[in-house]
Write a protein that holds these residues in place. Structure first.
Motif, PDB file in Angstrom:
ATOM      1  N   MET A   8       0.859  -1.178   0.000  1.00 28.65           N
ATOM      2  CA  MET A   8       0.000   0.000   0.000  1.00 28.65           C
ATOM      3  C   MET A   8       0.897   1.229   0.000  1.00 28.65           C
ATOM      4  O   MET A   8       2.014   1.195   0.518  1.00 28.65           O
ATOM      5  N   THR A   9       0.412   2.308  -0.597  1.00 32.43           N
ATOM      6  CA  THR A   9       1.068   3.599  -0.458  1.00 32.43           C
ATOM      7  C   THR A   9       0.481   4.242   0.786  1.00 32.43           C
ATOM      8  O   THR A   9      -0.739   4.261   0.961  1.00 32.43           O
ATOM      9  N   MET A  10       1.347   4.757   1.661  1.00 35.59           N
ATOM     10  CA  MET A  10       0.913   5.205   2.978  1.00 35.59           C
ATOM     11  C   MET A  10       1.484   6.578   3.306  1.00 35.59           C
ATOM     12  O   MET A  10       2.627   6.879   2.985  1.00 35.59           O
ATOM     13  N   SER A  11       0.682   7.403   3.984  1.00 38.24           N
ATOM     14  CA  SER A  11       1.166   8.688   4.475  1.00 38.24           C
ATOM     15  C   SER A  11       2.150   8.445   5.615  1.00 38.24           C
ATOM     16  O   SER A  11       2.160   7.372   6.225  1.00 38.24           O
ATOM     17  N   LEU A  12       2.954   9.434   5.900  1.00 38.35           N
ATOM     18  CA  LEU A  12       3.946   9.313   6.967  1.00 38.35           C
ATOM     19  C   LEU A  12       3.301   8.982   8.308  1.00 38.35           C
ATOM     20  O   LEU A  12       3.893   8.304   9.141  1.00 38.35           O
ATOM     21  N   ASP A  13       2.058   9.417   8.515  1.00 41.62           N
ATOM     22  CA  ASP A  13       1.385   9.112   9.775  1.00 41.62           C
ATOM     23  C   ASP A  13       0.505   7.867   9.699  1.00 41.62           C
ATOM     24  O   ASP A  13      -0.318   7.621  10.573  1.00 41.62           O
ATOM     25  N   GLY A  14       0.681   7.057   8.666  1.00 40.26           N
ATOM     26  CA  GLY A  14       0.106   5.718   8.659  1.00 40.26           C
ATOM     27  C   GLY A  14      -1.212   5.498   7.949  1.00 40.26           C
ATOM     28  O   GLY A  14      -1.830   4.452   8.103  1.00 40.26           O
ATOM     29  N   TYR A  15      -1.649   6.455   7.122  1.00 40.57           N
ATOM     30  CA  TYR A  15      -2.960   6.326   6.482  1.00 40.57           C
ATOM     31  C   TYR A  15      -2.837   6.029   4.984  1.00 40.57           C
ATOM     32  O   TYR A  15      -1.970   6.547   4.300  1.00 40.57           O
ATOM     33  N   ILE A  16      -3.782   5.212   4.494  1.00 40.93           N
ATOM     34  CA  ILE A  16      -3.812   4.870   3.070  1.00 40.93           C
ATOM     35  C   ILE A  16      -4.872   5.666   2.322  1.00 40.93           C
ATOM     36  O   ILE A  16      -4.959   5.600   1.097  1.00 40.93           O
ATOM     37  N   VAL A  23      -7.391   9.619  -1.777  1.00 36.83           N
ATOM     38  CA  VAL A  23      -5.956   9.379  -1.575  1.00 36.83           C
ATOM     39  C   VAL A  23      -5.126  10.655  -1.612  1.00 36.83           C
ATOM     40  O   VAL A  23      -3.929  10.614  -1.311  1.00 36.83           O
ATOM     41  N   GLY A  24      -5.726  11.776  -1.966  1.00 45.06           N
ATOM     42  CA  GLY A  24      -4.987  13.040  -1.952  1.00 45.06           C
ATOM     43  C   GLY A  24      -3.655  12.936  -2.667  1.00 45.06           C
ATOM     44  O   GLY A  24      -3.571  12.485  -3.813  1.00 45.06           O
ATOM     45  N   GLU A  25      -2.588  13.320  -1.973  1.00 42.20           N
ATOM     46  CA  GLU A  25      -1.238  13.338  -2.568  1.00 42.20           C
ATOM     47  C   GLU A  25      -0.515  11.994  -2.481  1.00 42.20           C
ATOM     48  O   GLU A  25       0.639  11.891  -2.885  1.00 42.20           O
ATOM     49  N   LEU A  26      -1.171  10.965  -1.985  1.00 46.06           N
ATOM     50  CA  LEU A  26      -0.486   9.683  -1.806  1.00 46.06           C
ATOM     51  C   LEU A  26       0.104   9.139  -3.109  1.00 46.06           C
ATOM     52  O   LEU A  26       1.164   8.530  -3.100  1.00 46.06           O
ATOM     53  N   PHE A  27      -0.578   9.339  -4.201  1.00 45.25           N
ATOM     54  CA  PHE A  27      -0.119   8.750  -5.455  1.00 45.25           C
ATOM     55  C   PHE A  27       0.687   9.713  -6.324  1.00 45.25           C
ATOM     56  O   PHE A  27       0.961   9.430  -7.489  1.00 45.25           O
ATOM     57  N   ASP A  28       1.105  10.843  -5.763  1.00 45.03           N
ATOM     58  CA  ASP A  28       1.919  11.793  -6.532  1.00 45.03           C
ATOM     59  C   ASP A  28       3.196  11.159  -7.074  1.00 45.03           C
ATOM     60  O   ASP A  28       3.680  11.541  -8.139  1.00 45.03           O
ATOM     61  N   TRP A  29       3.731  10.178  -6.358  1.00 47.69           N
ATOM     62  CA  TRP A  29       4.986   9.562  -6.804  1.00 47.69           C
ATOM     63  C   TRP A  29       4.821   8.819  -8.132  1.00 47.69           C
ATOM     64  O   TRP A  29       5.794   8.620  -8.855  1.00 47.69           O
ATOM     65  N   TYR A  30       3.594   8.449  -8.489  1.00 42.14           N
ATOM     66  CA  TYR A  30       3.353   7.759  -9.758  1.00 42.14           C
ATOM     67  C   TYR A  30       3.558   8.676 -10.974  1.00 42.14           C
ATOM     68  O   TYR A  30       3.626   8.201 -12.097  1.00 42.14           O
ATOM     69  N   SER A 152       4.990   1.927   0.367  1.00 41.95           N
ATOM     70  CA  SER A 152       5.546   3.084  -0.319  1.00 41.95           C
ATOM     71  C   SER A 152       5.152   4.277   0.538  1.00 41.95           C
ATOM     72  O   SER A 152       3.993   4.712   0.538  1.00 41.95           O
ATOM     73  N   LEU A 153       6.104   4.770   1.318  1.00 43.55           N
ATOM     74  CA  LEU A 153       5.869   5.811   2.314  1.00 43.55           C
ATOM     75  C   LEU A 153       6.074   7.179   1.676  1.00 43.55           C
ATOM     76  O   LEU A 153       7.127   7.452   1.113  1.00 43.55           O
ATOM     77  N   VAL A 154       5.038   8.026   1.758  1.00 42.14           N
ATOM     78  CA  VAL A 154       5.113   9.320   1.093  1.00 42.14           C
ATOM     79  C   VAL A 154       5.110  10.468   2.098  1.00 42.14           C
ATOM     80  O   VAL A 154       4.563  10.344   3.190  1.00 42.14           O
TER      81      VAL A 154
END
Length: 195
Positions: A8-16, A23-30, A152-154
């Motif tokens: 899972m792609t996860m925020s620094l504070d542990g949320y998917i 998902v907001g900015e979680l998938f920006d790395w894609y 995948s920690l963002v």
């Protein structure tokens, strides 16, 4: 040898996802690089940095089956019966959609996590099984069915939302040292489950 891993792609504070399943900015790395990694869809590629491309290829090219829950399946509209990784999908749910057999004939619906993992292993053959669901991951960890936990920690803090991990039934769970890949907008971590 094939493995069962969660990713899972996860925020620094542990949320998917946030409380509204966004998902907001979680998938920006894609889309944060100039290396194109194709998906199973002809018109969809992921444009990531070289390090993230390596991590993404390892996750998608080895996947023979994907296990998910009903919530993600519904949000993705069943990926039109064809997941971007090309892997067959097994959905854990007590209530499949009414038109499931007609609309998603390649997707398998089962009621229990252990059954889903067993079915996914049959489908995957020598390839890996990927779990893409926080709830299914937690249940599979509790059942001892996960070989590796991938994150995948963002660099974003949601403050609240849907957590990747909940309280394990057996108490704390020890993982081995991580394999770390530093990407742009994501830190890719792979933790083998200690046996």
């Amino acid at each position: 040898m094939s493995k069962v891993f969660s990713h899972m792609t996860m925020s620094l504070d542990g949320y998917i996802a946030d409380p509204e399943n966004q998902v907001g900015e979680l998938f920006d790395w894609y889309t944060a690089g100039n290396v194109s990694v194709p998906s199973h869809y002809e018109n969809v590629t992921f444009d990531v940095d070289e390090a993230s491309a390596q991590a993404l290829r390892e996750l998608t090219e080895s996947a023979g089956a994907l296990v998910t829950g009903r919530r993600l399946f519904d949000i993705a509209d069943g990926w039109d019966d064809s997941h971007p990784s090309g892997a067959r999908v097994v959905v854990v749910t007590h209530k499949p959609p009414a038109n499931a057999e007609e609309r998603w004939p390649k997707t398998i619906f089962v009621e229990a996590v252990d059954v889903a993992i067993a079915e996914a292993k049959k489908i995957a053959g020598k390839k890996d099984v990927t779990i893409a669901s926080a709830n299914v991951t937690q249940q599979a960890l509790d059942l001892g069915l996960v070989d590796e936990v991938c994150v995948s920690l963002v660099p974003v803090l949601f403050g609240e939302g849907i957590p990747y991990f909940a309280k394990p039934k057996q108490g704390h769970l020890l993982l081995e040292d991580p394999v770390v890949i530093q990407g742009h907008r994501a830190l890719h971590l792979r933790y083998p489950v200690r046996r």
